[in-house]
Design a protein around this motif. Structure first.
Motif, mmCIF file in Angstrom:
data_model
loop_
_atom_site.group_PDB
_atom_site.id
_atom_site.type_symbol
_atom_site.label_atom_id
_atom_site.label_comp_id
_atom_site.label_asym_id
_atom_site.label_seq_id
_atom_site.Cartn_x
_atom_site.Cartn_y
_atom_site.Cartn_z
ATOM 1 N N ILE A 105 -1.470 -5.743 10.220
ATOM 2 C CA ILE A 105 -1.475 -4.905 9.037
ATOM 3 C C ILE A 105 -2.677 -5.067 8.214
ATOM 4 O O ILE A 105 -2.977 -4.104 7.568
ATOM 5 N N GLY A 106 -3.246 -5.952 7.926
ATOM 6 C CA GLY A 106 -4.634 -6.000 7.260
ATOM 7 C C GLY A 106 -5.791 -4.849 7.998
ATOM 8 O O GLY A 106 -6.311 -4.165 7.222
ATOM 9 N N GLU A 107 -5.515 -4.575 9.458
ATOM 10 C CA GLU A 107 -6.402 -3.741 9.822
ATOM 11 C C GLU A 107 -5.884 -2.548 9.540
ATOM 12 O O GLU A 107 -6.708 -1.233 9.237
ATOM 13 N N GLY A 108 -4.557 -2.263 9.546
ATOM 14 C CA GLY A 108 -3.838 -0.881 9.174
ATOM 15 C C GLY A 108 -4.285 -0.565 7.792
ATOM 16 O O GLY A 108 -4.776 0.504 7.006
ATOM 17 N N LEU A 109 -4.578 -1.715 6.674
ATOM 18 C CA LEU A 109 -4.920 -1.465 5.449
ATOM 19 C C LEU A 109 -6.306 -1.021 5.295
ATOM 20 O O LEU A 109 -6.588 -0.201 4.335
ATOM 21 N N THR A 110 -7.013 -1.455 6.227
ATOM 22 C CA THR A 110 -8.405 -1.044 6.253
ATOM 23 C C THR A 110 -8.525 0.469 6.683
ATOM 24 O O THR A 110 -9.252 1.301 5.724
ATOM 25 N N VAL A 111 -7.759 0.724 7.748
ATOM 26 C CA VAL A 111 -7.792 2.277 7.728
ATOM 27 C C VAL A 111 -7.172 3.092 6.698
ATOM 28 O O VAL A 111 -7.767 4.039 6.342
ATOM 29 N N TYR A 112 -6.206 2.620 5.970
ATOM 30 C CA TYR A 112 -5.802 3.510 4.901
ATOM 31 C C TYR A 112 -6.889 3.338 3.768
ATOM 32 O O TYR A 112 -6.910 4.523 3.121
ATOM 33 N N ALA A 169 6.132 -2.867 7.991
ATOM 34 C CA ALA A 169 5.253 -2.883 6.877
ATOM 35 C C ALA A 169 3.977 -1.922 7.508
ATOM 36 O O ALA A 169 3.673 -1.077 6.598
ATOM 37 N N ILE A 170 3.503 -1.629 8.605
ATOM 38 C CA ILE A 170 2.663 -0.757 9.217
ATOM 39 C C ILE A 170 3.346 0.457 9.170
ATOM 40 O O ILE A 170 2.716 1.579 8.588
ATOM 41 N N GLU A 171 4.399 0.782 9.528
ATOM 42 C CA GLU A 171 5.079 2.181 9.776
ATOM 43 C C GLU A 171 5.266 2.560 8.183
ATOM 44 O O GLU A 171 4.996 4.018 8.007
ATOM 45 N N LEU A 200 1.158 1.340 -3.193
ATOM 46 C CA LEU A 200 1.543 1.143 -1.638
ATOM 47 C C LEU A 200 0.496 0.002 -0.981
ATOM 48 O O LEU A 200 1.120 -0.910 -0.183
ATOM 49 N N HIS A 201 -0.649 -0.044 -1.432
ATOM 50 C CA HIS A 201 -1.523 -1.263 -1.157
ATOM 51 C C HIS A 201 -1.130 -2.326 -1.182
ATOM 52 O O HIS A 201 -0.852 -3.463 -0.147
ATOM 53 N N ASP A 202 -0.716 -2.762 -2.504
ATOM 54 C CA ASP A 202 -0.272 -4.159 -2.732
ATOM 55 C C ASP A 202 1.052 -4.249 -2.250
ATOM 56 O O ASP A 202 1.226 -5.605 -1.923
ATOM 57 N N HIS A 203 1.805 -3.370 -1.957
ATOM 58 C CA HIS A 203 3.190 -3.882 -1.659
ATOM 59 C C HIS A 203 3.181 -4.035 -0.034
ATOM 60 O O HIS A 203 3.948 -5.159 0.521
ATOM 61 N N VAL A 204 2.386 -3.396 0.661
ATOM 62 C CA VAL A 204 1.857 -3.829 1.889
ATOM 63 C C VAL A 204 1.348 -5.174 2.163
ATOM 64 O O VAL A 204 1.446 -6.010 3.103
ATOM 65 N N ALA A 205 0.059 -5.151 1.383
ATOM 66 C CA ALA A 205 -0.391 -6.487 1.125
ATOM 67 C C ALA A 205 0.637 -7.725 0.943
ATOM 68 O O ALA A 205 0.240 -8.987 1.796
#
Length: 313
Positions: free
Chosen positions: A289-296, A147-149, A104-109
């Motif tokens: 998106i990057g900030e969302g990945l940090t929260v994730y 992407a965030i959703e 999930l992380h890699d696909h969103v990144a």
């Protein structure tokens, strides 16, 4: 408590390795195995010539067959494992493919990187791999929103929910949940073909994700840069979402990032008028998106830490 420890092992292995492409090329993936079974049942049991009541009954039977088979396989595997620490480690390794932490992380990144560089075509291609909406209709805000959703919803479906059921029931729990989620993704659609046949799959998935979706939302709230906004948005807007569960992590993430999510979109050439989550906030951009990945990442670390405390404290 050994089940919780096994889920920590599964999360750790997946965070380090993901599911390697060479391994996928050789043996596929447990979800693809489930997909072939569901596809075969769909092809044989979901007959257009049957009346809706019979197609619904066939869908109930097919869903129960796949779920029971998965639970039984998990129980047999678990019963063959030795006790103690070896069981925890082996159970975690067996559960590893069912936790999509790194994928999930890699696909969103992969969406964030070209979008940040101004490569809209590349970002559209990347986001088309994780969402069903038409990428050609998406601008920068639409790509970032999609992407965030996907990150928020799949954090629940792909990590928190399988780990939750695995921590409760071990391999039968995580395999049973993965069967439920795969059934929903394949046949739980509101369409002419699956409205009746996929009814049971969709309803069972709603029940299985009820607690994990809300737990995911609260994990996002706890790790949000805007904690009060995340909590307010989640409690206010989660129930506005078309899904009884996906709105919780998505609304929490919308508030956490200070952006609006959901809203109108186009699926297969047809416009759908979905309500906004965090309406009135700005549209998301690539940086969000990057900030969302940090929260994730922080939320998944907190989840692993909670499971470790349950297992080893």
């Amino acid at each position: 408590m050994g089940f919780a420890g096994a889920m920590v092992v599964a999360m750790a292995v997946d965070a380090l390795l993901g599911w390697p492409s060479w391994l996928f090329a050789r043996i596929g993936h447990p979800v693809t195995w489930l997909g072939r079974l569901i596809g075969a049942i769909d092809a044989v049991w979901n007959r257009r010539s049957d009346p809706p009541a019979l197609r619904r009954a066939a869908g109930v039977g097919g869903a129960l067959l796949v779920i029971v088979m998965s639970v039984v396989i998990g129980w047999v595997l678990q019963s063959l494992l030795p006790s103690g620490w070896v069981q925890i480690v082996l159970m975690g390794v067996l559960a590893w493919p069912l936790v999509a932490l790194r994928s999930l992380h890699d696909h969103v990144a992969a969406v964030a990187n070209p979008l940040r560089a101004g490569d809209i075509a590349g970002a559209r291609a990347a986001v088309s791999r994780i969402v069903g909406r038409d990428p050609a209709a998406l601008d920068e805000a639409g790509i970032a929103r999609a992407a965030i959703e996907s990150l928020a919803e799949n954090a629940s479906d792909g990590i928190v929910a399988p780990v939750f059921w695995g921590a409760l029931f071990g391999l039968p729990g995580i395999l049973g949940y993965k069967a439920i989620n795969t059934l929903d993704s394949m046949i739980g659609h509101r369409s002419e073909r699956y409205d009746a046949f996929g009814w049971a799959a969709a309803r069972i998935d709603d029940v299985a994700n009820f607690i994990p979706a809300r737990l995911t939302g609260f994990l996002f709230v706890l790790l949000a840069p805007r904690r009060s906004e995340a909590l307010s948005c989640m409690t206010r807007d989660a129930r506005r979402h078309r899904s009884p569960n996906a709105g919780w992590p998505e609304a929490a993430m919308a508030g956490a990032l200070g952006v609006r999510l959901s809203g109108p979109r186009i699926y297969h050439g047809r416009a759908t008028d979905e309500p906004w989550l965090n309406e009135g906030a700005r549209d998301p951009l690539a940086a969000d998106i990057g900030e969302g990945l940090t929260v994730y990442r922080r939320a998944m670390l907190l989840l692993a830490g909670m499971l470790a405390i349950l297992a080893f404290a």
